[in-house]
Write an enzyme that holds these catalytic residues in place. Structure first.
Site, PDB file in Angstrom:
ATOM      1  N   ASP A 132       0.702  -1.314  -0.072  1.00  0.00           N
ATOM      2  CA  ASP A 132      -0.129   0.044  -0.345  1.00  0.00           C
ATOM      3  C   ASP A 132       1.176   1.094   0.253  1.00  0.00           C
ATOM      4  O   ASP A 132       2.266   0.933  -0.295  1.00  0.00           O
ATOM      5  CB  ASP A 132      -1.171  -0.014   1.157  1.00  0.00           C
TER       6      ASP A 132
HETATM    7  C1  NOJ Z   1      -4.178   4.165   0.247  1.00  0.00           C
HETATM    8  C2  NOJ Z   1      -5.331   3.287   0.655  1.00  0.00           C
HETATM    9  O1  NOJ Z   1      -5.008   2.122   1.469  1.00  0.00           O
HETATM   10  C3  NOJ Z   1      -4.951   1.734  -0.567  1.00  0.00           C
HETATM   11  O2  NOJ Z   1      -6.312   1.069  -1.060  1.00  0.00           O
HETATM   12  C4  NOJ Z   1      -4.954   2.397  -2.556  1.00  0.00           C
HETATM   13  O3  NOJ Z   1      -4.828   1.505  -3.267  1.00  0.00           O
HETATM   14  C5  NOJ Z   1      -3.297   3.408  -1.793  1.00  0.00           C
HETATM   15  N1  NOJ Z   1      -3.231   4.102  -0.967  1.00  0.00           N
HETATM   16  C6  NOJ Z   1      -3.185   3.453  -3.222  1.00  0.00           C
HETATM   17  O4  NOJ Z   1      -4.062   5.151  -3.854  1.00  0.00           O
END
Ligand code: NOJ
Length: 734
Positions: free
Chosen positions: A287
């Site tokens: 993430d």
């Molecule tokens: C953080 C989020 O938790 C995740 O779901 C997302 O895909 C990423 N950022 C990228 O934007």
């Protein structure tokens, strides 16, 4: 890097002349040969480049104020970019990638969560449809539009089961049930990926957030997750596994720790379970910044240690932070990370690039004409309206006040949410905020006389201009009130300690009801909310979530009965904050929930939810016969449960017939009931249909504490009905 067209041509001819399994093997062999030969030519730095993903344009996480890493693309030091979209824009970066020494194309990813430019209902709302075809269609449309804008990859579906409505991201999942969540996960993967990633109408799915992200302690986003393996395996794992089984090309590791190890560095989750046990052959992306965040977890001493722990655990691509870029080469040279680990990660990423067809034509998704033709097309909008209608849940309909008569001319419309394009789209939107049809617009375009008043202030939630709002209500044929929360109240970093609708919004509805006019409440929300006073006093309530581009039209379709509502809650709605976390599949305990003292209950608040899981009304009514169970002689099938469902009302309607199972005695404690089957059926007035549920291992089994799936002989109760608390049962012994 472009392969020789002639080879592709010959391969295509061979592929067409072979049965499909052989063709796939042949393609896999060709892919292996191609990637092996490419990898032989790659330097260590170029390999590490493939493991690195940078963000450009805007940030969907804390902006760590890094200078743009885009210039590194032409040096072959970036494998993927996120947040870049559009045929022209993606082409620009792809051209830069083609200038690198080996010309390895980039993968472009984005959070296409519920529609790209055409907005669909938020995932939780869509899950309320209990219509897997509609859910798949929505994902297909997202993929078609996103792929037309140069994208190859979405960070969806989020399949995290959640029992805690305080957690803001409950809006992005399929609710509280692992069985249903697994079905939805598979449908979304099918919709996004189709059966050929090289098709320019499909994109890669990403199952997230692995694992257990939906169970942060106290509902606080990013908080620690701590649960037993039995709990994880039975209640949280099934949708992740279903996503892998459906062939999802990628997985995302979660921010949280799981069993005391951050998921991004969790060997048990990423390598042992996902890659080794489930045989997942795609790649795992972190993430946003979660490799680096292992330092904050105090699990990694520094960036190098974070890189070492992540790559060892099986994390293939690092999103945004630069632990891999800055440290992997040194870790390899020092003998701390083997080339085998690096090569495995690189191969997984290159394989997906190959499957996307990017080595044949890196620009195959960058076509401005296709982009114009497909995005926001009539087809997309029709599909969005279809799904939005099915996502609406009728919570209350006293005196059959709904559907509204076509004689109605004057509508008193109350509540800023009824006019807010931004909020209609829900959170996690891909810039389609100015195309949504609001309820106000939709009512107007139906030729109705609409007298609109705010009624309350959207930011403070205080009542405003009460006198004028009531006067407008008294003068109207019907009063429609849009109440709830703002879209920005849910989503990432939007956890709340109190999920009640403000006292003033609720008092406003009371005042409107006192006018004696028919009052319809539209509950606009991204999570279960608490609104006991309105629940009591308003005669009609529809939960409309956030429905996307066609929100206003879909709501009108339901208000006037052009579509008879068929949605069911995929998540229990609590009656009090103190009930959270809340789920219908709780355990009996040694002192089962009952009225009175020595049992599992509260002294000061109700134990029952406001609305149970699976609940939702229709403009018609359905009756259920007593269910029957008959042993089956079919291999793999123990029995079949049948029930007759009759439409006892005057309108055609759809019903979600639900099967729940209780394992009466087992070697581990089991829930009082679990959803193990459902079927959405359409019935004409007076029509009866026999619904059949096959009983197999999937209905009777569970994971023990060693995560082994077992089916134990003994007594079971099968329960069938319209929601998780209105059920008829039948006994069965295995
Ligand atoms: C953080 C989020 O938790 C995740 O779901 C997302 O895909 C990423 N950022 C990228 O934007």
């Amino acid at each position: 890097m472009k392969k020789q067209t002639i080879i592709t041509f010959i391969l295509a001819i061979i592929a067409f002349s072979l049965p499909s399994a052989n063709a796939t093997k042949k393609q896999d062999k060709e892919m292996d040969r191609f990637i092996s030969s490419l990898m032989k030519r790659m330097t260590l730095e170029e390999k590490i480049g493939q493991l690195s993903q940078c963000s450009e344009g805007y940030a969907t996480g804390p902006d760590n104020s890094r200078i743009s890493r885009a210039p590194l693309v032409s040096e072959g030091k970036i494998g993927s970019m996120l947040n870049v979209s559009g045929a022209t824009e993606t082409r620009k970066f792809q051209e830069a990638a083609m200038q690198s020494r080996l010309g390895i194309p980039l993968i472009f990813g984005m959070d296409v969560i519920h529609g790209f430019r055409t907005g669909f209902p938020i995932p939780l709302g869509e899950a309320a449809s209990f219509d897997l075809d509609a859910i798949e269609m929505s994902a297909r449309c997202s993929a078609r539009e996103a792929a037309a804008a140069g994208l190859h990859w979405t960070f969806a579906p989020m399949v995290d089961v959640s029992w805690d409505a305080r957690w803001g991201r409950v809006m992005e999942g399929a609710g509280e049930d692992p069985f249903y969540g697994a079905k939805v996960a598979a449908a979304r993967v099918r919709g996004l990926q189709g059966d050929n990633l090289a098709d320019t109408a499909t994109i890669m799915a990403c199952i997230k957030h692995f694992g257990g992200y939906g169970a942060p302690m106290a509902g606080k986003d990013y908080n620690s997750v701590d649960m037993s393996m039995g709990q994880f395996a039975n209640f949280y794992m099934p949708p992740y596994k279903a996503g892998a089984d459906a062939g999802a090309a990628t997985f995302m590791s979660a921010f949280n720790d799981f069993n005391n190890i951050p998921c991004t560095g969790n060997t048990f989750l990423l390598r042992d379970l996902l890659k080794n046990k489930w045989g997942f052959d795609g790649f795992v992306v972190s993430d946003w910044g979660s490799v680096e965040e292992m330092i904050n977890h105090r699990y990694a001493a520094d960036h190098a240690d974070a890189a070492l722990k992540a790559i060892t655990a099986g994390l293939d691509m690092e999103m945004v932070s630069e632990c891999y870029t800055d440290n992997l080469a040194r870790l390899v040279k020092d003998g701390k990370v083997s080339m085998k680990l690096i090569d495995d990660a690189v191969r997984r990423i290159l394989e997906q690039k190959y499957r996307l067809g990017l080595f044949d034509d890196p620009y195959r998704y960058c076509d401005e004409n296709r982009e114009k033709e497909i995005i926001n097309s009539r087809q997309s909008h029709d599909e969005a309206r279809h799904v939005a209608q099915r996502s609406i849940v009728l919570l209350k309909n006293q005196y059959d006040i709904l559907p509204l008569s076509t004689d109605i001319r004057k509508v008193a419309l109350v509540g800023p949410l009824a006019k807010s394009q931004r909020d209609m789209c829900g959170s996690w939107t891909c810039a389609y905020t100015n195309t949504a049809v609001t309820l106000y617009d939709a009512l107007k375009s139906r030729g109705l006389e609409v007298d609109y008043n705010d009624g309350y202030d959207i930011d403070s939630n205080n009542i405003s201009n009460l006198g004028q709002t009531l006067a407008s209500a008294r003068n109207a044929d019907v009063v429609i009130v849009a109440m709830g929360e703002r879209a920005s109240d849910t989503g990432e970093m939007a956890s709340k300690g109190d999920i009640s609708i403000s006292a003033d919004q609720q008092r406003l509805v009371s005042e409107l009801v006192k006018t004696g006019k028919p009052v319809i409440v539209l509950l606009m929300c991204g999570r279960p909310v608490i609104f006991n006073q309105v629940r009591e006093e308003a005669p009609a309530i529809l939960c409309t979530w956030w429905l996307g581009t066609e929100a206003g039209n879909a709501i009108c379709d339901v208000l006037w009965g052009d579509y008879n509502p068929s949605g069911k809650l995929p998540v229990s709605f609590p009656a009090h904050n103190g009930q959270l976390p809340l789920n219908y599949q709780y355990k009996s305990t040694g002192r089962p929930t009952a009225k009175g003292g020595w049992c599992t209950t509260y002294r000061d608040i109700p134990t029952a939810p406001a609305y149970p899981f699976g609940y939702g009304l229709s403009y018609t009514t359905f009756s259920y016969s007593e269910p029957n169970v008959t042993p089956s002689a079919k291999p793999g099938e123990y029995a079949v449960v049948t029930v007759d469902v009759t439409n006892t009302g005057k309108r055609p309607g759809e019903e979600v017939v639900q099967l729940y199972v209780r394992d009466e005695v087992a070697s581990v404690t089991r829930p009082i009931k679990e959803l193990k089957g459902f079927e959405k059926i359409a019935l004409a007035p007076g029509e009866t249909r026999t619904v059949t549920f096959p009983i197999t291992d999937a209905q009777l089994g569970f994971y023990d504490n060693d995560m082994k799936y077992r089916v134990e002989k003994g007594d079971f109760t099968f329960m069938v009905g319209t929601d998780s608390s209105s059920l008829k049962s039948v006994k069965f012994t295995l």
